[in-house]
Design a protein around this motif. Structure first.
Motif, PDB file in Angstrom:
ATOM      1  N   UNK A  63       0.852  -1.192   0.000  1.00  0.00           N
ATOM      2  CA  UNK A  63       0.000   0.000   0.000  1.00  0.00           C
ATOM      3  C   UNK A  63       0.884   1.237   0.000  1.00  0.00           C
ATOM      4  N   UNK A  64       0.459   2.227  -0.727  1.00  0.00           N
ATOM      5  CA  UNK A  64       1.206   3.471  -0.803  1.00  0.00           C
ATOM      6  C   UNK A  64       0.814   4.411   0.336  1.00  0.00           C
ATOM      7  N   UNK A  65       1.706   5.322   0.650  1.00  0.00           N
ATOM      8  CA  UNK A  65       1.506   6.249   1.768  1.00  0.00           C
ATOM      9  C   UNK A  65       0.184   6.996   1.665  1.00  0.00           C
ATOM     10  N   UNK A  66      -0.100   7.550   0.510  1.00  0.00           N
ATOM     11  CA  UNK A  66      -1.329   8.341   0.342  1.00  0.00           C
ATOM     12  C   UNK A  66      -2.565   7.476   0.585  1.00  0.00           C
ATOM     13  N   UNK A  67      -2.533   6.248   0.122  1.00  0.00           N
ATOM     14  CA  UNK A  67      -3.661   5.326   0.321  1.00  0.00           C
ATOM     15  C   UNK A  67      -3.873   5.051   1.801  1.00  0.00           C
ATOM     16  N   UNK A  68      -2.801   4.750   2.512  1.00  0.00           N
ATOM     17  CA  UNK A  68      -2.903   4.443   3.941  1.00  0.00           C
ATOM     18  C   UNK A  68      -3.447   5.644   4.703  1.00  0.00           C
ATOM     19  N   UNK A  69      -2.961   6.829   4.387  1.00  0.00           N
ATOM     20  CA  UNK A  69      -3.441   8.027   5.096  1.00  0.00           C
ATOM     21  C   UNK A  69      -4.905   8.303   4.784  1.00  0.00           C
ATOM     22  N   UNK A  70      -5.320   8.048   3.550  1.00  0.00           N
ATOM     23  CA  UNK A  70      -6.736   8.194   3.188  1.00  0.00           C
ATOM     24  C   UNK A  70      -7.584   7.212   3.987  1.00  0.00           C
ATOM     25  N   UNK A  71      -7.116   5.974   4.089  1.00  0.00           N
ATOM     26  CA  UNK A  71      -7.850   4.958   4.844  1.00  0.00           C
ATOM     27  C   UNK A  71      -7.923   5.309   6.336  1.00  0.00           C
ATOM     28  N   UNK A  72      -6.847   5.821   6.885  1.00  0.00           N
ATOM     29  CA  UNK A  72      -6.867   6.263   8.284  1.00  0.00           C
ATOM     30  C   UNK A  72      -7.904   7.365   8.483  1.00  0.00           C
ATOM     31  N   UNK A  73      -7.931   8.319   7.566  1.00  0.00           N
ATOM     32  CA  UNK A  73      -8.912   9.409   7.668  1.00  0.00           C
ATOM     33  C   UNK A  73     -10.338   8.891   7.571  1.00  0.00           C
ATOM     34  N   UNK A  74     -10.579   7.943   6.689  1.00  0.00           N
ATOM     35  CA  UNK A  74     -11.920   7.355   6.574  1.00  0.00           C
ATOM     36  C   UNK A  74     -12.324   6.665   7.870  1.00  0.00           C
ATOM     37  N   UNK A  75     -11.373   5.923   8.456  1.00  0.00           N
ATOM     38  CA  UNK A  75     -11.667   5.225   9.704  1.00  0.00           C
ATOM     39  C   UNK A  75     -11.942   6.197  10.846  1.00  0.00           C
ATOM     40  N   UNK A  76     -11.256   7.324  10.840  1.00  0.00           N
ATOM     41  CA  UNK A  76     -11.524   8.354  11.854  1.00  0.00           C
ATOM     42  C   UNK A  76     -12.936   8.904  11.654  1.00  0.00           C
ATOM     43  N   UNK A  77     -13.307   9.196  10.411  1.00  0.00           N
ATOM     44  CA  UNK A  77     -14.652   9.727  10.119  1.00  0.00           C
ATOM     45  C   UNK A  77     -15.742   8.728  10.495  1.00  0.00           C
ATOM     46  N   UNK A  78     -15.441   7.454  10.351  1.00  0.00           N
ATOM     47  CA  UNK A  78     -16.405   6.402  10.694  1.00  0.00           C
ATOM     48  C   UNK A  78     -16.409   6.098  12.191  1.00  0.00           C
ATOM     49  N   UNK A  79     -15.575   6.783  12.929  1.00  0.00           N
ATOM     50  CA  UNK A  79     -15.433   6.611  14.373  1.00  0.00           C
ATOM     51  C   UNK A  79     -14.999   5.186  14.732  1.00  0.00           C
ATOM     52  N   UNK A  80     -14.184   4.608  13.868  1.00  0.00           N
ATOM     53  CA  UNK A  80     -13.605   3.291  14.136  1.00  0.00           C
ATOM     54  C   UNK A  80     -12.202   3.434  14.710  1.00  0.00           C
ATOM     55  N   UNK A  81     -11.599   4.609  14.468  1.00  0.00           N
ATOM     56  CA  UNK A  81     -10.230   4.895  14.906  1.00  0.00           C
ATOM     57  C   UNK A  81     -10.206   6.304  15.489  1.00  0.00           C
ATOM     58  N   UNK A  82      -9.420   6.479  16.534  1.00  0.00           N
ATOM     59  CA  UNK A  82      -9.213   7.814  17.099  1.00  0.00           C
ATOM     60  C   UNK A  82      -7.757   8.195  16.895  1.00  0.00           C
ATOM     61  N   UNK A  83      -7.484   9.468  17.098  1.00  0.00           N
ATOM     62  CA  UNK A  83      -6.098   9.914  17.003  1.00  0.00           C
ATOM     63  C   UNK A  83      -5.826  10.931  18.090  1.00  0.00           C
ATOM     64  N   UNK A  84      -4.560  11.003  18.435  1.00  0.00           N
ATOM     65  CA  UNK A  84      -4.094  12.001  19.396  1.00  0.00           C
ATOM     66  C   UNK A  84      -2.903  12.693  18.751  1.00  0.00           C
ATOM     67  N   UNK A  85      -2.982  14.007  18.698  1.00  0.00           N
ATOM     68  CA  UNK A  85      -1.896  14.768  18.083  1.00  0.00           C
ATOM     69  C   UNK A  85      -0.875  15.117  19.155  1.00  0.00           C
ATOM     70  N   UNK A  86       0.366  14.734  18.886  1.00  0.00           N
ATOM     71  CA  UNK A  86       1.468  15.070  19.791  1.00  0.00           C
ATOM     72  C   UNK A  86       2.493  15.830  18.959  1.00  0.00           C
ATOM     73  N   UNK A  87       2.474  17.135  19.125  1.00  0.00           N
ATOM     74  CA  UNK A  87       3.317  17.982  18.278  1.00  0.00           C
ATOM     75  C   UNK A  87       2.790  17.936  16.862  1.00  0.00           C
ATOM     76  N   UNK A  88       3.619  17.499  15.940  1.00  0.00           N
ATOM     77  CA  UNK A  88       3.191  17.399  14.541  1.00  0.00           C
ATOM     78  C   UNK A  88       2.877  15.961  14.139  1.00  0.00           C
TER      79      UNK A  88
END
Length: 124
Positions: A36-61
């Motif tokens: 899988x390419x980087x852009x694809x993985x990041x898109x999938x992560x964003x979709x999972x966040x929108x679906x409330x299947x995944x959360x994220x915590x921002x630490x710095x950048x």
């Protein structure tokens, strides 16, 4: 719970194995194991966040991702959905199909028997 695509499930499985993970860590793992390419993985992560299947915590950048759905809960939901769609909610045809094709090991049969015995005890 919203539907999760097969590609999203690959990302979620990575997070179930090791979390929290940064997006770079997820990308590195899936580039190697699933090409899988980087852009694809990041898109999938964003979709999972929108679906409330995944959360994220921002630490710095850096974003650290964690699953919000337990693997066991997801597995049960998908298993029930599969049995409903394919076998009209009846489990017997599924197990019979495996038994007829010799896809059940002695260990599988023993586990199924234990489950049935436990279920019968609970019904009394």
């Amino acid at each position: 719970m919203k539907e999760i695509s097969n590609s999203e499930l690959v990302v979620l499985q990575q997070l179930w194995q090791h979390s929290p993970l940064t997006s770079s860590e997820v990308v590195d793992a899936l580039e190697k194991s699933h090409d899988m390419h980087e852009k694809t993985v990041k898109t999938l992560l964003n979709r999972l966040v929108k679906k409330q299947a995944v959360s994220f915590e921002k630490q710095g950048r850096v974003y650290h991702y964690s699953p919000l759905i337990a693997q066991q809960d997801y597995t049960v939901k998908e298993s029930l959905s599969f049995v409903d769609r394919m076998f009209a909610g009846k489990l017997t045809p599924l197990v019979a199909g495996f038994a007829q094709k010799n896809k059940l090991s002695a260990e599988d049969v023993a586990e199924l028997q234990t489950l049935l015995d436990d279920w019968q005890k609970e019904q009394k």
